[in-house]
Design a protein around this motif. Sequence first.
Motif, PDB file in Angstrom:
ATOM      1  N   LYS A 190      -3.519   2.489 -18.299  1.00 19.51           N
ATOM      2  CA  LYS A 190      -2.548   3.348 -18.973  1.00 19.51           C
ATOM      3  C   LYS A 190      -3.141   4.747 -19.123  1.00 19.51           C
ATOM      4  O   LYS A 190      -4.322   4.981 -18.833  1.00 19.51           O
ATOM      5  N   LYS A 191      -2.348   5.672 -19.621  1.00 13.72           N
ATOM      6  CA  LYS A 191      -2.804   7.062 -19.708  1.00 13.72           C
ATOM      7  C   LYS A 191      -4.000   7.253 -20.625  1.00 13.72           C
ATOM      8  O   LYS A 191      -4.712   8.263 -20.533  1.00 13.72           O
ATOM      9  N   ASP A 192      -4.251   6.274 -21.504  1.00 14.14           N
ATOM     10  CA  ASP A 192      -5.431   6.397 -22.363  1.00 14.14           C
ATOM     11  C   ASP A 192      -6.725   6.114 -21.598  1.00 14.14           C
ATOM     12  O   ASP A 192      -7.821   6.295 -22.110  1.00 14.14           O
ATOM     13  N   LEU A 193      -6.589   5.647 -20.346  1.00 17.21           N
ATOM     14  CA  LEU A 193      -7.723   5.361 -19.457  1.00 17.21           C
ATOM     15  C   LEU A 193      -8.640   4.277 -20.002  1.00 17.21           C
ATOM     16  O   LEU A 193      -9.818   4.206 -19.653  1.00 17.21           O
ATOM     17  N   VAL A 194      -8.085   3.427 -20.837  1.00 20.51           N
ATOM     18  CA  VAL A 194      -8.812   2.280 -21.377  1.00 20.51           C
ATOM     19  C   VAL A 194      -7.994   1.004 -21.196  1.00 20.51           C
ATOM     20  O   VAL A 194      -8.494  -0.013 -20.697  1.00 20.51           O
ATOM     21  N   THR A 195      -6.719   1.063 -21.585  1.00 19.88           N
ATOM     22  CA  THR A 195      -5.848  -0.113 -21.559  1.00 19.88           C
ATOM     23  C   THR A 195      -5.449  -0.460 -20.134  1.00 19.88           C
ATOM     24  O   THR A 195      -4.986   0.403 -19.374  1.00 19.88           O
ATOM     25  N   ILE A 196      -5.623  -1.719 -19.761  1.00 19.75           N
ATOM     26  CA  ILE A 196      -5.254  -2.170 -18.415  1.00 19.75           C
ATOM     27  C   ILE A 196      -3.733  -2.230 -18.293  1.00 19.75           C
ATOM     28  O   ILE A 196      -3.035  -2.751 -19.171  1.00 19.75           O
ATOM     29  N   ASP A 197      -3.219  -1.705 -17.206  1.00 22.32           N
ATOM     30  CA  ASP A 197      -1.783  -1.661 -16.939  1.00 22.32           C
ATOM     31  C   ASP A 197      -1.414  -2.893 -16.093  1.00 22.32           C
ATOM     32  O   ASP A 197      -1.326  -2.819 -14.863  1.00 22.32           O
ATOM     33  N   PHE A 198      -1.182  -3.999 -16.764  1.00 25.45           N
ATOM     34  CA  PHE A 198      -0.914  -5.254 -16.054  1.00 25.45           C
ATOM     35  C   PHE A 198       0.405  -5.200 -15.291  1.00 25.45           C
ATOM     36  O   PHE A 198       0.529  -5.793 -14.213  1.00 25.45           O
ATOM     37  N   GLU A 199       1.387  -4.521 -15.821  1.00 25.53           N
ATOM     38  CA  GLU A 199       2.685  -4.429 -15.146  1.00 25.53           C
ATOM     39  C   GLU A 199       2.537  -3.797 -13.766  1.00 25.53           C
ATOM     40  O   GLU A 199       3.056  -4.309 -12.762  1.00 25.53           O
ATOM     41  N   THR A 200       1.806  -2.685 -13.699  1.00 20.84           N
ATOM     42  CA  THR A 200       1.570  -2.036 -12.412  1.00 20.84           C
ATOM     43  C   THR A 200       0.688  -2.888 -11.524  1.00 20.84           C
ATOM     44  O   THR A 200       0.902  -2.973 -10.303  1.00 20.84           O
ATOM     45  N   GLN A 201      -0.304  -3.538 -12.114  1.00 24.11           N
ATOM     46  CA  GLN A 201      -1.216  -4.398 -11.354  1.00 24.11           C
ATOM     47  C   GLN A 201      -0.427  -5.460 -10.584  1.00 24.11           C
ATOM     48  O   GLN A 201      -0.650  -5.679  -9.391  1.00 24.11           O
ATOM     49  N   ILE A 202       0.518  -6.085 -11.256  1.00 23.79           N
ATOM     50  CA  ILE A 202       1.307  -7.148 -10.652  1.00 23.79           C
ATOM     51  C   ILE A 202       2.304  -6.591  -9.635  1.00 23.79           C
ATOM     52  O   ILE A 202       2.465  -7.128  -8.534  1.00 23.79           O
ATOM     53  N   ALA A 203       2.949  -5.481  -9.977  1.00 27.22           N
ATOM     54  CA  ALA A 203       3.934  -4.879  -9.069  1.00 27.22           C
ATOM     55  C   ALA A 203       3.267  -4.434  -7.768  1.00 27.22           C
ATOM     56  O   ALA A 203       3.820  -4.618  -6.668  1.00 27.22           O
ATOM     57  N   HIS A 204       2.091  -3.858  -7.880  1.00 28.70           N
ATOM     58  CA  HIS A 204       1.374  -3.405  -6.685  1.00 28.70           C
ATOM     59  C   HIS A 204       0.957  -4.589  -5.823  1.00 28.70           C
ATOM     60  O   HIS A 204       1.072  -4.548  -4.585  1.00 28.70           O
ATOM     61  N   ALA A 205       0.489  -5.653  -6.452  1.00 26.57           N
ATOM     62  CA  ALA A 205       0.093  -6.844  -5.708  1.00 26.57           C
ATOM     63  C   ALA A 205       1.283  -7.437  -4.942  1.00 26.57           C
ATOM     64  O   ALA A 205       1.152  -7.852  -3.779  1.00 26.57           O
ATOM     65  N   LYS A 206       2.435  -7.484  -5.578  1.00 27.10           N
ATOM     66  CA  LYS A 206       3.632  -8.005  -4.907  1.00 27.10           C
ATOM     67  C   LYS A 206       4.042  -7.114  -3.738  1.00 27.10           C
ATOM     68  O   LYS A 206       4.459  -7.608  -2.676  1.00 27.10           O
ATOM     69  N   TYR A 207       3.912  -5.819  -3.915  1.00 29.84           N
ATOM     70  CA  TYR A 207       4.209  -4.866  -2.837  1.00 29.84           C
ATOM     71  C   TYR A 207       3.322  -5.132  -1.619  1.00 29.84           C
ATOM     72  O   TYR A 207       3.794  -5.139  -0.471  1.00 29.84           O
ATOM     73  N   LEU A 208       2.055  -5.381  -1.860  1.00 30.00           N
ATOM     74  CA  LEU A 208       1.128  -5.650  -0.757  1.00 30.00           C
ATOM     75  C   LEU A 208       1.471  -6.967  -0.066  1.00 30.00           C
ATOM     76  O   LEU A 208       1.526  -7.040   1.169  1.00 30.00           O
ATOM     77  N   ARG A 209       1.704  -7.997  -0.855  1.00 35.38           N
ATOM     78  CA  ARG A 209       2.078  -9.304  -0.287  1.00 35.38           C
ATOM     79  C   ARG A 209       3.328  -9.184   0.574  1.00 35.38           C
ATOM     80  O   ARG A 209       3.390  -9.738   1.683  1.00 35.38           O
ATOM     81  N   ASP A 210       4.307  -8.457   0.076  1.00 38.06           N
ATOM     82  CA  ASP A 210       5.595  -8.364   0.765  1.00 38.06           C
ATOM     83  C   ASP A 210       5.526  -7.495   2.018  1.00 38.06           C
ATOM     84  O   ASP A 210       6.477  -7.473   2.810  1.00 38.06           O
ATOM     85  N   ASN A 211       4.424  -6.778   2.202  1.00 36.75           N
ATOM     86  CA  ASN A 211       4.284  -5.904   3.371  1.00 36.75           C
ATOM     87  C   ASN A 211       3.161  -6.363   4.308  1.00 36.75           C
ATOM     88  O   ASN A 211       2.608  -5.553   5.056  1.00 36.75           O
ATOM     89  N   GLY A 212       2.850  -7.658   4.264  1.00 38.10           N
ATOM     90  CA  GLY A 212       2.016  -8.249   5.293  1.00 38.10           C
ATOM     91  C   GLY A 212       0.549  -8.410   4.995  1.00 38.10           C
ATOM     92  O   GLY A 212      -0.203  -8.930   5.832  1.00 38.10           O
ATOM     93  N   ILE A 213       0.108  -7.982   3.801  1.00 35.41           N
ATOM     94  CA  ILE A 213      -1.304  -8.140   3.449  1.00 35.41           C
ATOM     95  C   ILE A 213      -1.598  -9.629   3.240  1.00 35.41           C
ATOM     96  O   ILE A 213      -0.835 -10.345   2.591  1.00 35.41           O
ATOM     97  N   LYS A 214      -2.740 -10.108   3.792  1.00 36.45           N
ATOM     98  CA  LYS A 214      -3.074 -11.527   3.776  1.00 36.45           C
ATOM     99  C   LYS A 214      -3.570 -12.019   2.418  1.00 36.45           C
ATOM    100  O   LYS A 214      -3.469 -13.201   2.093  1.00 36.45           O
TER     101      LYS A 214
END
Length: 313
Positions: free
Chosen positions: A25-49
């Motif tokens: 998050k913008k505080d540069l401490v808190t982990i942004d789990f929502e983005t973490q998961i969305a990015h992972a799904k984006y990679l999976r859906d675009n051919g990453i193994k």
Amino acid sequence: MTNITPRAPQPPQPGVYTPVPTFFKKDLVTIDFETQIAHAKYLRDNGIKGLVLMGSTGEAAHLTRTERVSIIEAIHKNLPGFPILAGVAQNCLEEVLHEIDAVKEAGASYALVLSSSYYGPGIKQAAIEEFYTEVANQSSLPIMVYVYPGVTNNIVVEPETIVKLSRHPNIVGTKISHGDVAHHTMIAMSPVTKENNFYTFTGLGQILLPVLMVGGMGTVDALSGAFPKLYVRIFELFQAKQYEEAAKLQFIATRAEELVVRFGVVGIKKMISIKGFGETYLGRMPLNQDVDHSYWAQFKHNISEIVDAESVL
């Protein structure tokens, strides 16, 4: 026909894997789990193994074990069955084994293990071999030997050492994050590694095609976090023996990788932010300083070139 019992455990499937950053998050401490998961799904859906979590790109050194495990758990829960290679970077054998147990429980399928490196290049290859052998003997996950001199006190695990380690049934592959294609070749083309079904991956997408040509099985490349389709396409074209077309895309990818070389993790995250992921591309201190924008602007053409190439795939 004689039935051959496959070696178990098996290495990760050939292809393109992404070492994902940790989003904050913008505080540069808190982990942004929502983005973490969305990015992972984006990679999976675009051919990453599969994903490498808690590697160097993931700022594992800046997170506690509890935090590292929580990210792996979140990805595993939300992308069940998607392979996770977990970075392991402790210097103490017992801590390495504790970390492996923790990431396995969280959902990792493989442990990508850096050599113990505190004492630097004075560590002999025989000691490195012993370290990995002991880890593999006791590890609850299959091991991949992670060679990255840039974060291990300039230690290079030599090809001869890796070839010896490939005989261990619980050591299934290697990720090599330096640009010496000769090392990749000596490992990937070795009759010993082939006999033992041991896979070689490059950590540098800028040499993906050359490494595939000498027997490598793919890449674990950070810029694929922003442009997954381009790296996947290079791999697919190689498999189809369309080498000229693969080389054209490799040229574009290699030029873009100059940003990774010059700007590191923050540069990687800035490139990923082009796709709209995250509140910020900065990391935890000391990776909380922005890039030099005037220097970044010098690579404007490299960026636009890879953006355009990805957009038509």
